[in-house]
Design an enzyme around this catalytic site. Structure first.
Site, PDB file in Angstrom:
ATOM      1  N   ILE A 109     -17.481 -82.136 -55.894  1.00 59.00           N
ATOM      2  CA  ILE A 109     -16.838 -81.241 -54.912  1.00 59.00           C
ATOM      3  C   ILE A 109     -17.809 -81.167 -53.725  1.00 59.00           C
ATOM      4  CG2 ILE A 109     -18.049 -79.416 -56.176  1.00 59.00           C
ATOM      5  CD1 ILE A 109     -15.575 -77.577 -55.092  1.00 59.00           C
TER       6      ILE A 109
ATOM      7  N   TYR B  70     -11.153 -84.517 -56.974  1.00 52.19           N
ATOM      8  CA  TYR B  70     -12.470 -84.330 -57.163  1.00 52.19           C
ATOM      9  C   TYR B  70     -12.588 -83.230 -58.237  1.00 52.19           C
ATOM     10  CZ  TYR B  70     -11.814 -79.314 -55.501  1.00 52.19           C
ATOM     11  OH  TYR B  70     -11.000 -78.182 -55.294  1.00 52.19           O
ATOM     12  N   CYS B  71     -13.845 -83.420 -58.833  1.00 51.67           N
ATOM     13  CA  CYS B  71     -14.169 -82.351 -59.873  1.00 51.67           C
ATOM     14  C   CYS B  71     -15.565 -82.051 -59.629  1.00 51.67           C
ATOM     15  CB  CYS B  71     -14.015 -83.339 -61.022  1.00 51.67           C
ATOM     16  SG  CYS B  71     -15.464 -84.687 -61.218  1.00 51.67           S
ATOM     17  N   ARG B  72     -16.549 -82.004 -60.444  1.00 49.97           N
ATOM     18  CA  ARG B  72     -17.800 -81.226 -60.470  1.00 49.97           C
ATOM     19  C   ARG B  72     -18.859 -82.522 -60.095  1.00 49.97           C
ATOM     20  NH1 ARG B  72     -22.272 -80.862 -63.204  1.00 49.97           N
ATOM     21  NH2 ARG B  72     -21.378 -81.682 -65.051  1.00 49.97           N
TER      22      ARG B  72
END
Length: 153
Positions: A118, A90-92
């Site tokens: 996220i 995951y990331c932003r």
């Protein structure tokens, strides 16, 4: 008999005329998963890989996540583990996790799952690191310098 053989040849030729002649390009598999699926994968032992910057990671992350920024994934494979390992990324926003997922698949990792942003994680996040909790504008002011010694008369 001759007419039957000719009909068969014409039929076979017509059937092959519409067939693809170029080799099929392997299509990337759909690696996106929803939050509930990500939680189940983690319960089974999948690695949670946060591909944001260390500063973003310090501001809060999925509990148990390992932080390897997306542009360092190929150099830090030892931290990720073997290609047989299940990995939830995951990331932003989902862009960097998608790039990291493609990189891992290209390197032979076949059990890569992209949660995307996220915010798709359905559980609680680990709290921010102490230094990341308060912005600098809310940080305590530095101590005042000591007062000068009294003058003698």
């Amino acid at each position: 008999m001759r007419r039957t053989a000719l009909s068969l040849i014409v039929a076979l030729s017509a059937g092959c005329a519409g067939a693809r002649t170029e080799p099929a390009t392997p299509q990337p598999r759909d690696v996106r998963v929803d939050g509930a699926t990500a939680v189940e994968l983690v319960k089974r032992g999948a690695l949670v890989l946060d591909v944001r910057t260390p500063q973003e990671f310090a501001s809060g992350h999925v509990p148990g996540a390992v932080n390897v920024p997306y542009d360092e994934v190929e150099r830090r494979l030892a931290e990720i583990g073997p290609p047989s390992r299940e990995i939830v990324l995951y990331c932003r926003s989902g862009r960097r996790s998608s790039i990291a997922a493609q990189s891992l698949e290209r390197l032979g990792y076949g059990k890569v799952y992209d949660l995307g942003p996220i915010g798709a994680w359905p559980g609680e996040l680990a709290p921010p690191a102490p230094a990341a909790q308060a912005p600098a504008s809310q940080a305590p002011a530095p101590a005042a310098p000591p007062a000068p010694p009294p003058r003698s008369q």
